[in-house]
Design a protein around this motif. Structure first.
Motif, mmCIF file in Angstrom:
data_model
loop_
_atom_site.group_PDB
_atom_site.id
_atom_site.type_symbol
_atom_site.label_atom_id
_atom_site.label_comp_id
_atom_site.label_asym_id
_atom_site.label_seq_id
_atom_site.Cartn_x
_atom_site.Cartn_y
_atom_site.Cartn_z
ATOM 1 N N ILE A 228 -1.741 0.170 3.221
ATOM 2 C CA ILE A 228 -0.705 1.106 2.796
ATOM 3 C C ILE A 228 -1.382 2.388 2.325
ATOM 4 O O ILE A 228 -2.056 2.416 1.302
ATOM 5 C CB ILE A 228 0.156 0.492 1.676
ATOM 6 C CG1 ILE A 228 0.830 -0.792 2.190
ATOM 7 C CG2 ILE A 228 1.200 1.484 1.200
ATOM 8 C CD1 ILE A 228 1.678 -1.510 1.155
ATOM 9 N N PHE A 232 1.149 3.337 7.606
ATOM 10 C CA PHE A 232 1.079 1.893 7.396
ATOM 11 C C PHE A 232 0.401 1.259 8.599
ATOM 12 O O PHE A 232 0.747 1.533 9.748
ATOM 13 C CB PHE A 232 2.479 1.312 7.214
ATOM 14 C CG PHE A 232 2.495 -0.194 7.069
ATOM 15 C CD1 PHE A 232 2.004 -0.793 5.918
ATOM 16 C CD2 PHE A 232 3.000 -0.993 8.078
ATOM 17 C CE1 PHE A 232 2.015 -2.179 5.778
ATOM 18 C CE2 PHE A 232 3.025 -2.374 7.948
ATOM 19 C CZ PHE A 232 2.526 -2.972 6.797
ATOM 20 N N HIS A 264 9.134 2.730 6.791
ATOM 21 C CA HIS A 264 7.727 2.319 6.775
ATOM 22 C C HIS A 264 7.169 2.372 5.352
ATOM 23 O O HIS A 264 7.385 3.357 4.633
ATOM 24 C CB HIS A 264 6.895 3.228 7.684
ATOM 25 C CG HIS A 264 6.961 2.823 9.115
ATOM 26 N ND1 HIS A 264 5.865 2.785 9.938
ATOM 27 C CD2 HIS A 264 8.005 2.397 9.876
ATOM 28 C CE1 HIS A 264 6.223 2.381 11.141
ATOM 29 N NE2 HIS A 264 7.514 2.146 11.134
ATOM 30 N N PRO A 265 6.455 1.337 4.943
ATOM 31 C CA PRO A 265 5.899 1.313 3.579
ATOM 32 C C PRO A 265 4.621 2.131 3.475
ATOM 33 O O PRO A 265 3.514 1.603 3.507
ATOM 34 C CB PRO A 265 5.635 -0.182 3.345
ATOM 35 C CG PRO A 265 5.418 -0.740 4.708
ATOM 36 C CD PRO A 265 6.235 0.068 5.659
ATOM 37 N N ASN A 266 4.759 3.443 3.392
ATOM 38 C CA ASN A 266 3.578 4.290 3.251
ATOM 39 C C ASN A 266 3.690 5.174 2.019
ATOM 40 O O ASN A 266 4.757 5.321 1.421
ATOM 41 C CB ASN A 266 3.326 5.118 4.526
ATOM 42 C CG ASN A 266 4.419 6.134 4.784
ATOM 43 O OD1 ASN A 266 4.678 7.019 3.969
ATOM 44 N ND2 ASN A 266 5.089 6.019 5.938
ATOM 45 N N LEU A 309 8.383 -4.887 4.733
ATOM 46 C CA LEU A 309 7.300 -5.776 4.340
ATOM 47 C C LEU A 309 7.666 -7.245 4.575
ATOM 48 O O LEU A 309 6.822 -8.044 4.998
ATOM 49 C CB LEU A 309 6.924 -5.546 2.883
ATOM 50 C CG LEU A 309 6.214 -4.220 2.595
ATOM 51 C CD1 LEU A 309 6.082 -3.990 1.099
ATOM 52 C CD2 LEU A 309 4.840 -4.183 3.253
ATOM 53 N N ILE A 327 -2.713 -7.022 0.278
ATOM 54 C CA ILE A 327 -2.109 -5.688 0.242
ATOM 55 C C ILE A 327 -3.125 -4.708 -0.328
ATOM 56 O O ILE A 327 -3.582 -4.847 -1.465
ATOM 57 C CB ILE A 327 -0.832 -5.696 -0.614
ATOM 58 C CG1 ILE A 327 0.193 -6.647 0.001
ATOM 59 C CG2 ILE A 327 -0.256 -4.289 -0.714
ATOM 60 C CD1 ILE A 327 1.503 -6.699 -0.733
ATOM 61 N N ILE A 331 -2.964 2.135 -1.941
ATOM 62 C CA ILE A 331 -1.910 1.806 -2.877
ATOM 63 C C ILE A 331 -2.520 1.358 -4.203
ATOM 64 O O ILE A 331 -3.472 0.570 -4.216
ATOM 65 C CB ILE A 331 -0.990 0.698 -2.299
ATOM 66 C CG1 ILE A 331 0.180 0.409 -3.231
ATOM 67 C CG2 ILE A 331 -1.767 -0.579 -2.007
ATOM 68 C CD1 ILE A 331 1.225 -0.535 -2.642
#
Length: 384
Positions: A228, A232, A264-266, A309, A327, A331
């Protein structure tokens, strides 16, 4: 154009030209076993590698004599005979890792045992090839000088950069902010400039490699690394080794997520949400040092990225049956720990139980994860 008369500040310790090996196959079998199985003695090596005792004794003696391995803790062996745990000698050599970020470079130096000696980040306004190479050399030389490292013990260099390989020729389709690096042979650029053996992977794969050697990933033989950062992505470790895929693009987790269905988890999205709530951050690459879990907007981001996620974690678990999902990336650890309890991996419930599911844990490589991972590449390629 790069100057052809550039004299590199760094020098390789070993002649590793075409066809030359630093370690023969039997020696590499020994080194791989010692590195990954930390209770290894000479007698246990015979069982684990099937190398005959007499040959093993000669090879181990040679590796210790060359300062590649060293005797560690003494234990009582079979029949009361003393034996020693074999260890990598960290001072035998060191490696440099370079991370080409979107608006910065980072450098990490690892010793031969995989321990991080030093790392540093330098923001840059100009991400051209010429500037990045020059500033990488200056920063690496500065760290080497500060830590009094021997100029003749440099094993090689690794590079991590955002993008995907277009074929097997080493060229990458890089992030649009790294236009100068697109569709060029990045490994050749670095090796020609530094006159060092050089290996290149994308940034997420590099971070996964570093986690597997210098982080919590060393506790798992098989894991998926969820990267992250500005974007991602991911990296895959199988039986301790990097899983590259056909073209070097295995682990492109971002491509699994349909953008019309999921957010998107960025960290760029997090940055925008924070700014909307009155919190301004200068760079996502320094977020680890300044992050506050109570900032307004953090809860909103975690809510928005949760479905993506869940989807990725479920797919990785079902397809790869990994021991762990780690993870990491840029991040902050505190934010990763906030995400983990929210991630749901879907699995069939049959006869009162689900299939075994991976652990989900935060990365333990907090500073310069891509550069740290890139620095592991020479050790992996030459020794393991």
């Amino acid at each position: 154009m790069l100057s052809s008369d550039h004299i590199p500040l760094l020098r390789p310790a070993f002649e590793l030209g075409k066809g030359k090996k630093l370690f023969q196959d039997n020696e590499r079998d020994i080194l791989k076993t010692v590195f990954w199985q930390q209770d290894t003695t000479q007698s246990s090596l015979v069982e684990r590698t099937r190398i005959p005792q007499q040959t093993m004794s000669r090879l181990v003696k040679s590796l210790i004599g060359r300062n590649v391995l060293k005797n560690g803790e003494q234990i009582v062996g079979n029949r009361g005979k003393p034996a020693y745990i074999l260890e990598f000698n960290g001072q035998f050599a060191y490696c440099i890792g370079v991370s080409v970020l979107l608006d910065a470079i980072s450098i990490a130096i690892l010793d031969f045992s995989g321990k991080v000696i030093a790392s540093s980040l330098k923001p840059l306004q100009d991400m051209s090839i010429k500037t990045v190479l020059h500033e990488s050399e200056r920063l690496a030389d500065k760290l080497i000088t500060e830590h009094s490292l021997s100029a003749d013990r440099l094993l090689g260099m690794g590079v991590g950069i955002s993008g995907y390989f277009t074929s097997t020729d080493g060229k990458m389709n890089t992030h649009h902010k790294l236009e100068d690096w697109a569709l060029v042979d990045i490994s050749k650029l670095f090796s020609d400039y530094f006159k060092l053996p050089t290996w290149v992977v994308n940034d997420a794969t590099a971070a996964a490699a570093g986690e597997g050697m210098a982080g919590v990933g060393r506790n798992y033989k098989n894991f998926v690394y969820l990267f992250i950062s500005a974007a991602f992505g991911g990296g895959l470790i199988s039986n301790g080794d990097i899983l590259h895929g056909t073209h070097g693009n295995a682990g492109e987790l971002g491509d699994m997520i349909p953008p019309k269905l999921y957010i998107h988890p960025n960290l760029e999205i997090l940055k925008r949400i924070l700014l909307k709530n009155g919190v301004e951050i200068d760079s996502i690459y320094n977020l680890q040092n300044t992050f506050d879990i109570n900032w307004p907007g953090v809860e909103e981001w975690t809510y928005k990225v949760q479905d993506a996620l869940d989807f990725v974690a479920t797919a990785c678990s079902a397809i790869l049956d990994s021991q762990a999902l780690i993870i990491g990336g840029h991040i902050p650890r505190e934010l990763a720990e906030k995400l983990i309890p929210k991630i749901e991996i879907y699995a069939q419930f049959r006869r009162g139980t689900k299939r075994p599911l991976p652990e989900i844990v935060p990365s333990s490589v907090k500073q310069q994860p891509v550069a740290v991972g890139a620095a592991t590449l020479p050790i992996r390629a030459i020794c393991l």
